[in-house]
Design a protein around this motif. Sequence first.
Motif, PDB file in Angstrom:
ATOM      1  N   ALA A  94       0.834  -1.202   0.000  1.00  0.00           N
ATOM      2  CA  ALA A  94       0.000   0.000   0.000  1.00  0.00           C
ATOM      3  C   ALA A  94       0.870   1.254   0.000  1.00  0.00           C
ATOM      4  O   ALA A  94       0.549   2.245  -0.663  1.00  0.00           O
ATOM      5  N   PHE A  95       1.974   1.207   0.760  1.00  0.00           N
ATOM      6  CA  PHE A  95       2.888   2.356   0.814  1.00  0.00           C
ATOM      7  C   PHE A  95       3.431   2.668  -0.580  1.00  0.00           C
ATOM      8  O   PHE A  95       3.393   3.815  -1.040  1.00  0.00           O
ATOM      9  N   ASP A 118       0.779   4.010  -3.107  1.00  0.00           N
ATOM     10  CA  ASP A 118       0.540   5.451  -2.960  1.00  0.00           C
ATOM     11  C   ASP A 118       1.728   6.265  -3.457  1.00  0.00           C
ATOM     12  O   ASP A 118       1.560   7.299  -4.113  1.00  0.00           O
ATOM     13  N   VAL A 143      -2.483  12.244  -3.649  1.00  0.00           N
ATOM     14  CA  VAL A 143      -2.777  11.077  -2.825  1.00  0.00           C
ATOM     15  C   VAL A 143      -3.053  11.511  -1.404  1.00  0.00           C
ATOM     16  O   VAL A 143      -2.269  12.255  -0.802  1.00  0.00           O
ATOM     17  N   SER A 149      -2.899  10.168   1.915  1.00  0.00           N
ATOM     18  CA  SER A 149      -2.324   9.012   2.601  1.00  0.00           C
ATOM     19  C   SER A 149      -2.181   9.292   4.096  1.00  0.00           C
ATOM     20  O   SER A 149      -1.724  10.370   4.484  1.00  0.00           O
ATOM     21  N   ASP A 192      -0.064   7.764   5.879  1.00  0.00           N
ATOM     22  CA  ASP A 192       1.342   7.522   6.217  1.00  0.00           C
ATOM     23  C   ASP A 192       2.056   8.853   6.415  1.00  0.00           C
ATOM     24  O   ASP A 192       1.998   9.729   5.536  1.00  0.00           O
ATOM     25  N   LEU A 213       4.628   9.800   3.511  1.00  0.00           N
ATOM     26  CA  LEU A 213       3.989  10.209   2.267  1.00  0.00           C
ATOM     27  C   LEU A 213       3.263  11.534   2.430  1.00  0.00           C
ATOM     28  O   LEU A 213       3.235  12.359   1.512  1.00  0.00           O
ATOM     29  N   HIS A 214       2.674  11.747   3.607  1.00  0.00           N
ATOM     30  CA  HIS A 214       1.991  13.016   3.856  1.00  0.00           C
ATOM     31  C   HIS A 214       2.981  14.177   3.810  1.00  0.00           C
ATOM     32  O   HIS A 214       2.707  15.212   3.197  1.00  0.00           O
ATOM     33  N   VAL A 260     -10.514   8.141  -0.775  1.00  0.00           N
ATOM     34  CA  VAL A 260      -9.370   7.358  -1.239  1.00  0.00           C
ATOM     35  C   VAL A 260      -9.855   6.284  -2.204  1.00  0.00           C
ATOM     36  O   VAL A 260     -10.826   5.572  -1.927  1.00  0.00           O
TER      37      VAL A 260
END
Length: 284
Positions: free
Chosen positions: A58-59, A62, A72, A74, A76, A79-80, A118
């Motif tokens: 999933a990581f 994205d 995206v 996310s 996380d 990623l954010h 999402v």
Amino acid sequence: MTVSAERICLVLRSRGIPTADVEGYKPFVALLMPHEHTVVQNHLRRIIMGGDDRASIAFFDDLGQMARGKVVISPDPILHRLGLLLPLSREARINQKSEKSVDRDELGHIHVATPAPVRPRSVNEQMFVRKKHYVYGSHCAFMFELDWLKARNATEQQKRTLTIEGAKQIGPRSYDWERRLSFQLTQLELPQFTAVMFGALTTGQVWGVGNHGRMRDKFLRAKEQDSSIFLKLSQGSVTLPVRVGQEHRYPIIALALEALKHNHEHLDHSTIRKMVMAAMPRHS
């Protein structure tokens, strides 16, 4: 330990996971902080080992969307943060602007567009989280994985099979999966391997298939030893042995039957079992 865009692409492609272009990952990799390199490296390691890698897949799913210029949402933290720091592509800017647009209805009330939910994972993306079973020996570990037969992009028409991978032990509960041996059973070999797991071999009897790989030097051997099966995976001078006890036969058989049932939907499991036992070569 640092990661690179090239390594991300190499690992994901080796596991049949869709990736963005190398150049798309490079700006994100350049912005990673030292401790974030470790986190991303751990994600890559879990995918290489083939364990419970849903979160890691999933990581990178994205991250791949971001590398393609998509917006995206996310949860996380890495990623954010990257999404906030890295300038958005033209396509992403247009999408973001559209999501924040303001319009009015006939009465003049203001309507503010809410962020899009999402996107759920497609069937093909879900297929990349493959079912697996591990057997750990004293010197090696084997992974049995429900796979697609010689194919990267899964479709309903493609055949399923098992891929067997072996890795040497390099430390306590640590195995060298990056230098693993990989052996995918053909459509003819899968029924016979299933029969071996069902107990078609007599004690001391050996079953084997080979001539796999570009050099035709990959071989898989199985020998019945009372209540267990001794498997040996080899390529050239490298040999990886592991003992498959009775407790492991059921989950491996379950994976094999799922592959066979997918390939022959009109057959029930009882018929499939009879057919795989009949597929074993006769010994005088």
